[in-house]
Enzyme design. Structure first.
Site, PDB file in Angstrom:
ATOM      1  N   PRO A  36      12.462  51.581  72.993  1.00 54.87           N
ATOM      2  CA  PRO A  36      13.337  50.447  72.672  1.00 54.87           C
ATOM      3  C   PRO A  36      13.776  50.520  71.217  1.00 54.87           C
ATOM      4  CG  PRO A  36      11.289  49.741  73.728  1.00 54.87           C
ATOM      5  CD  PRO A  36      11.109  51.166  73.348  1.00 54.87           C
ATOM      6  N   MET A  37      15.069  50.328  70.992  1.00 58.18           N
ATOM      7  CA  MET A  37      15.602  50.318  69.626  1.00 58.18           C
ATOM      8  C   MET A  37      16.530  49.125  69.488  1.00 58.18           C
ATOM      9  SD  MET A  37      16.329  54.403  68.992  1.00 58.18           S
ATOM     10  CE  MET A  37      16.837  54.739  70.682  1.00 58.18           C
ATOM     11  N   ALA A  38      16.253  48.297  68.481  1.00 57.71           N
ATOM     12  CA  ALA A  38      17.010  47.058  68.282  1.00 57.71           C
ATOM     13  C   ALA A  38      18.492  47.346  68.105  1.00 57.71           C
ATOM     14  CB  ALA A  38      16.470  46.304  67.068  1.00 57.71           C
ATOM     15  N   CYS A  84       5.859  48.784  64.875  1.00 55.44           N
ATOM     16  CA  CYS A  84       6.965  48.517  63.944  1.00 55.44           C
ATOM     17  C   CYS A  84       6.488  48.705  62.500  1.00 55.44           C
ATOM     18  CB  CYS A  84       7.494  47.102  64.138  1.00 55.44           C
ATOM     19  SG  CYS A  84       8.818  46.672  62.974  1.00 55.44           S
ATOM     20  N   LYS A  87       2.544  50.391  72.526  1.00 52.90           N
ATOM     21  CA  LYS A  87       2.928  51.472  71.622  1.00 52.90           C
ATOM     22  C   LYS A  87       2.397  51.143  70.243  1.00 52.90           C
ATOM     23  CE  LYS A  87       6.856  53.939  69.611  1.00 52.90           C
ATOM     24  NZ  LYS A  87       8.322  53.979  69.415  1.00 52.90           N
ATOM     25  N   ASN A 104       4.988  60.363  70.822  1.00 52.81           N
ATOM     26  CA  ASN A 104       6.257  59.963  70.220  1.00 52.81           C
ATOM     27  C   ASN A 104       6.324  60.519  68.802  1.00 52.81           C
ATOM     28  OD1 ASN A 104       7.603  56.928  68.849  1.00 52.81           O
ATOM     29  ND2 ASN A 104       8.750  58.535  69.839  1.00 52.81           N
ATOM     30  N   GLY A 105       7.508  61.029  68.456  1.00 50.12           N
ATOM     31  CA  GLY A 105       7.710  61.526  67.103  1.00 50.12           C
ATOM     32  C   GLY A 105       8.218  62.943  67.060  1.00 50.12           C
ATOM     33  N   ASP A 106       9.406  63.132  66.474  1.00 48.05           N
ATOM     34  CA  ASP A 106       9.993  64.450  66.257  1.00 48.05           C
ATOM     35  C   ASP A 106      10.356  65.185  67.545  1.00 48.05           C
ATOM     36  OD1 ASP A 106       9.648  63.867  63.612  1.00 48.05           O
ATOM     37  OD2 ASP A 106       8.010  65.280  63.278  1.00 48.05           O
TER      38      ASP A 106
END
Length: 306
Positions: free
Chosen positions: A17-19, A102, A144, A205-207
């Site tokens: 999810p991305m705002a 976050c 997450k 998650n990440g890269d």
């Protein structure tokens, strides 16, 4: 195959999810590219319980979505439990994810976001109430998180064990601390360590910028799936590539500018359907630089598109 309670995800890929990004139009666009789980942008539990119009407006789902998935944020177990019941009972949500990753300072300074897992008792209370509220309907709860606040305050192993203890279906780990924000390299070794510490599914998650990155992460960490965020901005065909890679097929060649413009136009059509043409085109503007990155497009064209 990724299993989250009763949910079976054929391709073990989750859209983070991305705002302001992962609205129903973007999720539809991503789903048209390849199979996976596409999570609605984060909403707050208090805003939902108080029926704030802005919060309710974010709970828009496309008929194309086979699984209604929402990311929730809250710091009060009572509000969290009630919010989960509203999501499941009133909106037919089938999966609820909790955001404790976050890194925004204005959130972490108040003990929220990626700093909240440091308060392990509060984390346990929130997740316990969420699982209790969702369990009558069999809706899986996931969370997450990040490595911790900083390298001196790591929380991810304890968070994973708490999530497992209270009955969460999975945990996703972004391999950075909150104070790193998005700088440096993600620590995939920590994802591997978490996988060894818990028995529930672990998502990395990440890269992840290319399909090959996702396969390499799975091999290196033994994680059960991957979460993709910034890597798909202006590149929704990444989900096509990921579906091919996890299916053992040859990954398609990168799209040409003409192909990108077809996807860009489709994105605009979906936004217009979701929020009307005027608002939809205004929303599309922020995606332009991402879509055109790496292509030789003159400044006059970029300006006119904006």
């Amino acid at each position: 195959m990724l299993t989250l309670g009763p949910i079976r995800v054929p391709v073990p890929v989750v859209l983070a999810p991305m705002a302001g990004i992962t609205n129903a139009a973007f999720r539809r666009l991503a789903a048209e590219q390849g199979a996976g789980l596409y999570v609605c942008e984060m909403i707050t539990s208090r805003g939902l319980v108080e029926r704030q119009p802005k919060t309710l407006s974010m709970l828009a789902f496309d008929p194309y979505e086979s699984v209604r998935s929402v990311q929730l944020y809250g710091v009060d177990p009572r509000y969290v439990g009630e919010a989960v019941r509203i999501l499941v009972g009133d909106f037919g949500v089938q999966h609820v994810d909790f955001n404790f990753g976050c890194p925004v300072p204005k959130i972490t300074r108040k003990g929220g976001g990626a700093a909240l897992p440091w308060k392990s008792d509060l984390l346990r209370a929130i997740l316990t109430e969420a699982v209790r509220a969702a369990s009558p309907d069999g809706v899986p709860i996931t969370m997450k998180t990040r490595l911790g606040i900083d390298r001196e305050h790591l929380t991810y192993i304890d968070s994973g064990q708490i999530a497992e203890d209270v009955g969460c279906a999975a945990i996703a780990l972004h391999g950075r601390t909150a104070d790193q924000y998005y700088s440096g390299e993600a620590d995939w070794g920590a994802i591997a360590a978490l996988k060894q510490a818990v028995s529930i599914p672990v998502l990395g998650n990440g890269d992840i910028w290319e399909a090959s990155d996702a396969l390499r992460m799975v091999v290196q960490t033994r994680c059960d799936g991957v979460v993709v965020g910034r890597g798909c901005l202006g590149r929704p065909w990444l989900f096509r590539d990921l579906a091919a890679a996890f299916g053992g097929e040859e990954v398609p060649t990168p799209p040409r500018l003409a192909d990108v413009l077809v996807v860009l136009r489709r994105h605009g059509e979906l936004l217009a359907e979701l929020m009307g043409e005027s608002r939809g085109m205004a929303d599309l503007r922020k995606h332009m630089a991402w879509y055109l990155k790496g292509f030789v497009v003159g400044s006059d064209v970029r300006s006119s598109l904006g």
